[in-house]
Structures are given as C-alpha cells and as structure tokens.
Design an enzyme around this catalytic site. Structure first.
Site, PDB file in Angstrom:
ATOM      1  N   SER A  92       0.831  -1.187   0.000  1.00  0.00           N
ATOM      2  CA  SER A  92       0.000   0.000   0.000  1.00  0.00           C
ATOM      3  C   SER A  92       0.880   1.258   0.000  1.00  0.00           C
ATOM      4  CB  SER A  92      -0.947  -0.046   1.203  1.00  0.00           C
ATOM      5  OG  SER A  92      -1.960   0.927   1.078  1.00  0.00           O
ATOM      6  N   ASP A 186      -8.590  -5.098  -6.026  1.00  0.00           N
ATOM      7  CA  ASP A 186      -8.192  -4.060  -5.074  1.00  0.00           C
ATOM      8  C   ASP A 186      -9.157  -2.880  -5.179  1.00  0.00           C
ATOM      9  OD1 ASP A 186      -6.964  -2.169  -3.505  1.00  0.00           O
ATOM     10  OD2 ASP A 186      -5.031  -2.229  -4.533  1.00  0.00           O
ATOM     11  N   HIS A 220      -6.898  -5.758  -1.624  1.00  0.00           N
ATOM     12  CA  HIS A 220      -5.776  -4.854  -1.366  1.00  0.00           C
ATOM     13  C   HIS A 220      -4.736  -5.454  -0.432  1.00  0.00           C
ATOM     14  CE1 HIS A 220      -3.725  -1.027  -1.285  1.00  0.00           C
ATOM     15  NE2 HIS A 220      -3.797  -0.972   0.036  1.00  0.00           N
TER      16      HIS A 220
END
Length: 280
Positions: A92, A186, A220
């Site tokens: 991330s 995601d 994600h």
C-alpha cells in the site's frame, strides 16, 4: 535518536544474510510479523516504522527521504547483512515509499510492492532539494453503500494528467529490479494501472521490464499465507471504514502464491539463488 528506536531488525544469529527493509501502509506503527516470517526464511529483515510510533510524526503530512536513507545505510553497514545491495518490501503506502527509495537512494537491488502506487500518495515527500507533492484526490468520487462502508477506488486523480504528473515517482532513476504484486479486485486504488504505468515508464527509459504478477479475485491487503482476509476496515486518511476488496478463496490462494514469489524474487536478486518453489 538511533534508528533502533524506530525499527526492529529480525534475523538469525549467524550470517550474513540477504537484507530487506519491510514497510507497511497508512496504519502506522511498527508491524513486525512479516519481517519475522521473512527472517525464518533466510533474510535479515528490518521492520521500519515511519509514522505513528514513538518519536516519529503522529500523522501523515510530510516525509523526508533522508530518514529512509538512514535505514538503508544501517542495513548496508550491518555485519549480518550480505551486500552489496538490499531489498525493499512495501504494501500500500509502503509500496510507493519503497519505489521512492529505489529511485533516489543508492544500494537498492530489488524492490517488491504489494498493491502499491507509482505516484506519491497521502503526504508530501522531500529529499534534499526535491519535493514530490501527493497525488490529488476528489472525495466526490467516494461511493458509500447501505452499511456506511466507502468504496474509494476512484478517489485518486490520474498521475498521467495535468499537475498530478508531478506526483509520479521518477522510478526510471532506479538501478535495481522490480516485482509488482497486484490484486485485481483491489478497491483501495487502481493497483494494476499503477503497475502497468510503472512498467511503461521503465521500458520507455531503457530499463529492465519489471515482473508484474496479477491475482484475479484478490483484494488490497495481500498478506502472508493463511492470514485472514481483511475485506473492510477503518482508513485513517479517509476517516471512514472502506472496502479493500477480495474474494475469500481467491485472496487466500493469492497470499500463498505471492509469498513464494516474493521470496524467490529476493533470493534471486539478493543472493543469486534460483528457487524452484515460487520461481519467477
């Protein structure tokens, strides 16, 4: 203060071993579990905090790459770390920080991002006389479902257009190798788009084509194997619970495969070993 106050080096007592700096996302603090697991697989790994921990900034407003450079130099000089270069692993927000480190700092041989951005996100990044602004956002593009959970996949602006191009990290300056792990479901942002544009930029500047591994049905937070899938949770920057995406079975399979590929990538480029399992 010494770097030891902001990070934890994991590894066996003998060595030296291939070195990796492990960086997490906008949750802040000092998550150590992934670094500990990598240490069990032959790596000397530094879990590095960058905000929300001890004397570090309490929130994400501005980061200085010199802090991360200190961590790189610490690893390069450590007696338990096998040189000449080290690896970076980020998920991330940690992914775009790793790309920035690889682009501006010396001694980075291999960089892995898990659903990372190729643009600087969330906070101003400074290094010497260079300033990279955060990618613009449009909160009007947030979608809220009946349960109050936000879908923010469309919130970020396109880093290829207008003034937002200033946020695109100049990864063509990097000298090392790249692996992009992408969850195609995601919902935090468009990770596949970012990985594709990173590849385009690298190849346009005559650099090696990165490895991109896409996982249909994965969300994600692609974590180490058998970690429970996090489908939604509070996002500190958004101020709302958000959906992260992912289908349980596909996400679980992705976590197992990605873990093998990450290790194989680092072994290949940091220690010259070709792993049969997870071969790239």
């Amino acid at each position: 203060m010494a770097l030891a106050a902001r990070g934890t080096l994991r590894g066996a007592e003998d060595g030296p071993f291939p070195g990796i700096i492990d960086i997490y996302g906008t949750g802040g603090g000092l998550p150590e579990y992934r670094a500990s697991l990598l240490a069990n697989h032959g790596f000397a790994t530094l879990a590095l905090a960058y905000y929300g921990y001890e004397d570090l900034p309490k929130d994400m407003k501005e980061f200085h790459l010199e802090y991360f450079e200190e961590a790189v130099n610490y690893m390069l000089q450590h007696s338990q770390v096998k040189g000449p270069g080290i690896g970076l692993l980020g998920i991330s927000k940690g992914g775009d920080l790793c790309i920035s480190m690889a682009s501006f700092l010396k001694g980075i041989t291999a960089t892995v991002t898990i659903n990372g951005s190729v643009a600087n996100v969330g906070a101003v990044l400074r290094y010497k006389d260079i300033t990279i602004p955060p990618l613009g956002i449009n909160r009007k593009r947030i979608k809220i479902d009946k349960s109050g959970i936000a879908d923010i996949v469309d919130v970020l602006n396109n880093p290829l257009e207008g003034p937002d191009r200033q946020s695109f990290i100049p990864l063509e300056k990097a000298e090392g190798h790249f692996l992009f792990i992408v969850g195609k479901d995601d919902h935090n942002w468009k990770s596949e788009f970012f990985a594709t544009e990173a590849s385009n930029r690298l190849q346009a500047h005559g650099k090696e084509k990165p490895v991109i591994v896409c996982y249909p049905g994965a969300g994600h937070y692609i974590e180490p194997p058998f970690s429970p899938m996090c489908s939604a949770s509070m996002h500190l920057l958004v101020g709302n619970p958000v959906i992260w995406g992912g289908e349980p079975k596909a996400h679980s399979v992705a976590q197992v495969d990605a873990w093998q590929k990450i290790q194989a990538f680092f072994h290949k480029h940091l220690s010259g070993k070709q792993c049969v399992t997870g071969k790239l």
